[in-house]
Design a protein around this motif. Structure first.
Motif, short mmCIF file in Angstrom:
data_model
loop_
_atom_site.label_atom_id
_atom_site.label_comp_id
_atom_site.label_asym_id
_atom_site.label_seq_id
_atom_site.Cartn_x
_atom_site.Cartn_y
_atom_site.Cartn_z
N VAL A 166 0.84 -1.20 0.00
CA VAL A 166 0.00 0.00 0.00
C VAL A 166 0.88 1.25 0.00
O VAL A 166 0.64 2.20 -0.77
CB VAL A 166 -0.95 0.01 1.22
CG1 VAL A 166 -1.62 1.37 1.37
CG2 VAL A 166 -2.00 -1.08 1.07
N LEU A 167 1.90 1.26 0.86
CA LEU A 167 2.83 2.39 0.91
C LEU A 167 3.57 2.53 -0.41
O LEU A 167 3.75 3.66 -0.91
CB LEU A 167 3.83 2.18 2.06
CG LEU A 167 4.93 3.23 2.21
CD1 LEU A 167 4.34 4.61 2.47
CD2 LEU A 167 5.88 2.83 3.35
N ALA A 168 4.00 1.42 -0.98
CA ALA A 168 4.74 1.46 -2.24
C ALA A 168 3.87 2.00 -3.37
O ALA A 168 4.31 2.85 -4.16
CB ALA A 168 5.26 0.06 -2.60
N VAL A 169 2.65 1.51 -3.47
CA VAL A 169 1.74 1.97 -4.52
C VAL A 169 1.44 3.46 -4.37
O VAL A 169 1.47 4.21 -5.34
CB VAL A 169 0.43 1.15 -4.48
CG1 VAL A 169 -0.65 1.81 -5.35
CG2 VAL A 169 0.68 -0.27 -4.96
N GLY A 170 1.17 3.88 -3.14
CA GLY A 170 0.91 5.30 -2.91
C GLY A 170 2.09 6.17 -3.29
O GLY A 170 1.93 7.24 -3.89
N THR A 171 3.30 5.70 -2.96
CA THR A 171 4.51 6.46 -3.29
C THR A 171 4.73 6.52 -4.80
O THR A 171 5.03 7.59 -5.35
CB THR A 171 5.74 5.81 -2.62
OG1 THR A 171 5.54 5.79 -1.20
CG2 THR A 171 7.01 6.58 -2.92
N LEU A 172 4.58 5.39 -5.49
CA LEU A 172 4.79 5.35 -6.93
C LEU A 172 3.80 6.24 -7.67
O LEU A 172 4.17 7.00 -8.57
CB LEU A 172 4.69 3.91 -7.44
CG LEU A 172 5.85 2.98 -7.10
CD1 LEU A 172 5.50 1.54 -7.42
CD2 LEU A 172 7.12 3.39 -7.85
N VAL A 173 2.53 6.14 -7.30
CA VAL A 173 1.50 6.93 -7.99
C VAL A 173 1.70 8.42 -7.72
O VAL A 173 1.57 9.25 -8.63
CB VAL A 173 0.09 6.48 -7.55
CG1 VAL A 173 -0.97 7.42 -8.10
CG2 VAL A 173 -0.18 5.05 -8.03
#
Length: 207
Positions: free
Chosen positions: A51-58
């Motif tokens: 979740v943290l990774a997806v939020g950061t990438l987007v």
């Protein structure tokens, strides 16, 4: 390479969408499984890290922030958590049922996104940080460990065998956790040093 590059932004967005789809599809497919619940789903370190990774990438893709120390710290935290997710899974959880039996989702969460975050950290460096930055990133897995050990006895459920005292007792579990946390500290330190070296190399090339 810079975060403003259209290629970098497109790749970040594609990886973020892929991770987001995996995070959404898994609970949909598991909804009718006995014992499945959103509370347990969001109690996996893998899920929280993704979740943290997806939020950061987007966020990086659609609204690239300046490479400030604060923004770089968040990227480093996401990278550290994903590296820990990938390595711990490969070392301790591969082949063990952790309610993640859809192969492509398993690979996205434990292999693809950890590699993407690590490469993004190395190839698109942010601002160099203080030497204590890597230690600050360990706050997240530490809080997660405390949360899991407090919640586990209450609901009689633990997300991972190595953190379950019912399996081997508190002494063995504590020894395993000390080893795991030591490994986490090493990974965080290596991620931090790799990012700083990459940032310094990019700065030198620009001069």
């Amino acid at each position: 390479m810079t975060g403003d590059s259209l290629v970098v932004r497109a790749l970040r967005l594609a990886a973020g969408i892929l991770g987001g789809v995996a995070l959404i599809v898994l609970p949909i497919l598991s909804w009718d499984n006995p014992g499945f619940g959103l509370g347990n789903y969001f109690s996996y370190f893998t899920v929280l890290s993704n979740v943290l990774a997806v939020g950061t990438l987007v966020t990086c893709a659609v609204a690239p922030a300046p490479e400030s120390r604060c923004f770089t710290w968040i990227r480093g935290l996401a990278t550290t958590c994903m590296v820990i997710t990938g390595v711990v899974y490969a070392a301790l959880l591969s082949g063990i049922d952790v309610q993640l039996n859809v192969m492509w989702i398993n690979r996205v969460m434990h292999l693809v996104l950890p590699i993407v975050l690590a490469l993004d950290w190395l190839l698109v460096p942010g601002a160099p940080g203080r030497r204590s930055r890597w230690a600050q990133w360990l706050i997240a897995p530490l809080i997660y460990g405390v949360y899991t050990l407090v919640r586990g006895p209450i609901i009689d459920w633990y997300p991972y065998p190595f953190i379950d005292p019912r399996e081997h007792g508190y002494a063995v579990m504590s020894a395993i956790l000390v080893g795991v946390f030591a490994a986490m500290a090493l990974f965080a330190f290596l991620v931090d040093r790799a990012g700083d070296r990459s940032a310094k190399r990019t700065t030198a090339q620009a001069l």
